[in-house]
Design a protein around this motif. Structure first.
Motif, PDB file in Angstrom:
ATOM      1  N   PRO A   1       0.100  -1.171  -0.171  1.00  0.00           N
ATOM      2  CA  PRO A   1      -0.224   0.167  -0.064  1.00  0.00           C
ATOM      3  C   PRO A   1       0.850   1.390  -0.275  1.00  0.00           C
ATOM      4  O   PRO A   1       0.272   2.336  -0.923  1.00  0.00           O
ATOM      5  CB  PRO A   1      -0.733  -0.303   1.208  1.00  0.00           C
ATOM      6  N   GLU A   2       1.997   1.579   0.277  1.00  0.00           N
ATOM      7  CA  GLU A   2       2.425   2.812   0.676  1.00  0.00           C
ATOM      8  C   GLU A   2       3.550   2.607  -0.330  1.00  0.00           C
ATOM      9  O   GLU A   2       3.403   3.554  -1.051  1.00  0.00           O
ATOM     10  CB  GLU A   2       3.884   2.577   2.017  1.00  0.00           C
ATOM     11  N   LYS A   3       4.117   1.461  -1.338  1.00  0.00           N
ATOM     12  CA  LYS A   3       4.257   1.893  -2.522  1.00  0.00           C
ATOM     13  C   LYS A   3       3.455   2.483  -3.697  1.00  0.00           C
ATOM     14  O   LYS A   3       3.795   3.003  -4.725  1.00  0.00           O
ATOM     15  CB  LYS A   3       5.416   0.610  -3.184  1.00  0.00           C
ATOM     16  N   LYS A   4       2.708   1.642  -3.465  1.00  0.00           N
ATOM     17  CA  LYS A   4       1.716   1.821  -4.096  1.00  0.00           C
ATOM     18  C   LYS A   4       1.085   3.529  -4.573  1.00  0.00           C
ATOM     19  O   LYS A   4       1.133   4.228  -5.172  1.00  0.00           O
ATOM     20  CB  LYS A   4       0.674   1.880  -4.248  1.00  0.00           C
ATOM     21  N   ALA A   5       1.053   3.797  -3.098  1.00  0.00           N
ATOM     22  CA  ALA A   5       0.569   5.150  -2.731  1.00  0.00           C
ATOM     23  C   ALA A   5       1.816   5.834  -3.696  1.00  0.00           C
ATOM     24  O   ALA A   5       1.577   7.367  -3.860  1.00  0.00           O
ATOM     25  CB  ALA A   5       0.769   5.536  -1.593  1.00  0.00           C
ATOM     26  N   HIS A   6       3.402   5.860  -3.813  1.00  0.00           N
ATOM     27  CA  HIS A   6       4.473   6.746  -3.976  1.00  0.00           C
ATOM     28  C   HIS A   6       3.715   6.669  -5.388  1.00  0.00           C
ATOM     29  O   HIS A   6       4.472   7.208  -6.485  1.00  0.00           O
ATOM     30  CB  HIS A   6       5.228   6.254  -3.508  1.00  0.00           C
TER      31      HIS A   6
ATOM     32  N   GLU B   1      11.801  11.473  -7.595  1.00  0.00           N
ATOM     33  CA  GLU B   1      11.705  11.987  -6.486  1.00  0.00           C
ATOM     34  C   GLU B   1      11.114  10.889  -5.777  1.00  0.00           C
ATOM     35  O   GLU B   1      11.143  10.719  -3.951  1.00  0.00           O
ATOM     36  CB  GLU B   1      12.151  13.309  -5.916  1.00  0.00           C
ATOM     37  N   GLU B   2       9.634  10.891  -6.057  1.00  0.00           N
ATOM     38  CA  GLU B   2       8.281   9.903  -5.387  1.00  0.00           C
ATOM     39  C   GLU B   2       9.132   9.060  -5.886  1.00  0.00           C
ATOM     40  O   GLU B   2       9.046   8.242  -4.187  1.00  0.00           O
ATOM     41  CB  GLU B   2       7.472  10.472  -6.214  1.00  0.00           C
ATOM     42  N   LEU B   3       9.317   8.104  -6.197  1.00  0.00           N
ATOM     43  CA  LEU B   3       9.266   6.817  -6.065  1.00  0.00           C
ATOM     44  C   LEU B   3      10.947   6.367  -5.579  1.00  0.00           C
ATOM     45  O   LEU B   3      11.279   5.466  -4.890  1.00  0.00           O
ATOM     46  CB  LEU B   3      10.261   6.520  -7.962  1.00  0.00           C
ATOM     47  N   ARG B   4      12.195   7.702  -5.609  1.00  0.00           N
ATOM     48  CA  ARG B   4      13.223   7.249  -4.103  1.00  0.00           C
ATOM     49  C   ARG B   4      13.145   7.181  -3.124  1.00  0.00           C
ATOM     50  O   ARG B   4      13.043   5.888  -2.583  1.00  0.00           O
ATOM     51  CB  ARG B   4      13.979   8.488  -4.625  1.00  0.00           C
ATOM     52  N   LEU B   5      11.164   8.077  -3.283  1.00  0.00           N
ATOM     53  CA  LEU B   5      11.984   8.079  -1.189  1.00  0.00           C
ATOM     54  C   LEU B   5      10.354   6.716  -1.034  1.00  0.00           C
ATOM     55  O   LEU B   5      10.554   6.547   0.012  1.00  0.00           O
ATOM     56  CB  LEU B   5      10.283   9.662  -1.104  1.00  0.00           C
ATOM     57  N   GLY B   6      10.011   6.406  -2.265  1.00  0.00           N
ATOM     58  CA  GLY B   6       9.728   4.881  -1.930  1.00  0.00           C
ATOM     59  C   GLY B   6       9.717   3.938  -1.757  1.00  0.00           C
ATOM     60  O   GLY B   6       9.367   2.921  -1.510  1.00  0.00           O
ATOM     61  N   GLU B   7      11.188   4.379  -2.041  1.00  0.00           N
ATOM     62  CA  GLU B   7      12.190   2.917  -2.227  1.00  0.00           C
ATOM     63  C   GLU B   7      11.800   1.847  -3.145  1.00  0.00           C
ATOM     64  O   GLU B   7      11.862   0.587  -2.753  1.00  0.00           O
ATOM     65  CB  GLU B   7      12.538   2.399  -0.657  1.00  0.00           C
TER      66      GLU B   7
END
Length: 243
Positions: free
Chosen positions: A142-147, A165-171
């Motif tokens: 769910p966290e990765k989907k949000a990013h 940057e958003e993808l980076r923050l979501g690892e």
């Protein structure tokens, strides 16, 4: 799980509004103000806008070339010639739009700068297409989907930097591939193809167009270290406890 991963990859790829996503070590040189066709001064576009326009022009050229090949296969040579002439016009336009990059190389000796050189480079190829792919070991949460949803929104708005940057923050582990086509070489193949088609040598004309597709180069920018960077930066931000 594989089906979900493919859907996410498609979502990110479709969200890209431009085939160009730049991760360059150089910087785009400022364009000088010039006179337009009516003699009025034309204000130069921003670096991002200039690169975007350059890339879109190349994309239009390659699209016309592929339609021309389709028309030849379907026995519509006049339509093919028209598409080839359109592609030729796009390549001429791209040649004028080709950005100039400034690069600086610093020589280090024992960790200290011993000298540097600066060079200007004009783009000889066009990045006409691009593709973002998730790593094979990607697992949706769910966290990765949000990013990913936020990143897609940035892509739709044309803000690639914020999206990455958003993808980076979501690892989220991603690779980006760019497809490049040479300008001068493609113009030569196009001129040959147009002449051959005009002489009713359609098979040979198609081979000349195929040579353009065959000249396409692909480079892949690996962003696999971004998740690790995010973890390292997160650790740096944690204040040390005093005992």
């Amino acid at each position: 799980m594989k089906t979900k991963q493919k859907l996410v990859v498609a979502a990110i790829a479709i969200a890209m509004t431009s085939p160009l996503l730049s991760f360059s070590t150089g910087t785009l040189a400022a364009e000088q103000t010039h006179k337009g066709e009516n003699g009025a001064l034309v204000k130069p576009a921003s670096p991002d806008q200039a690169l975007l326009k350059f890339s879109e022009t190349g994309n239009s050229a390659m699209h016309a070339i592929r339609i021309a090949r389709f028309d030849i296969f379907n026995g519509n040579p006049q339509a093919a010639i028209k598409e080839m002439e359109s592609a030729q016009s796009f390549f001429n336009q791209a040649e004028k739009e080709a950005p100039t990059f400034d690069t600086k190389i610093t020589v280090l000796v024992d960790g200290k700068a011993a000298g540097s050189t600066e060079q200007k480079h004009e783009a000889m190829s066009i990045p006409f297409d691009g593709q973002l792919l998730l790593a094979d070991n990607f697992v949706m949460t769910p966290e990765k989907k949000a990013h990913i949803d936020k990143a897609n929104g940035h892509f739709r708005n044309g803000d690639h930097a914020k999206a990455v940057e958003e993808l980076r923050l979501g690892e989220i582990d991603i690779n980006y591939s760019r497809f490049w086509v040479p300008i001068t070489q493609s113009k030569a193949h196009l001129a040959t193809a147009i002449k051959l088609a005009s002489d009713n040598k359609y098979y040979e004309a198609n081979l000349a167009l195929k040579a353009i597709d065959d000249s396409v180069k692909i480079d892949t920018v690996s962003l696999r270290d971004l998740p690790q960077r995010a973890k390292i930066e997160a650790k740096k931000d944690v204040p040390k406890q005093v005992h």
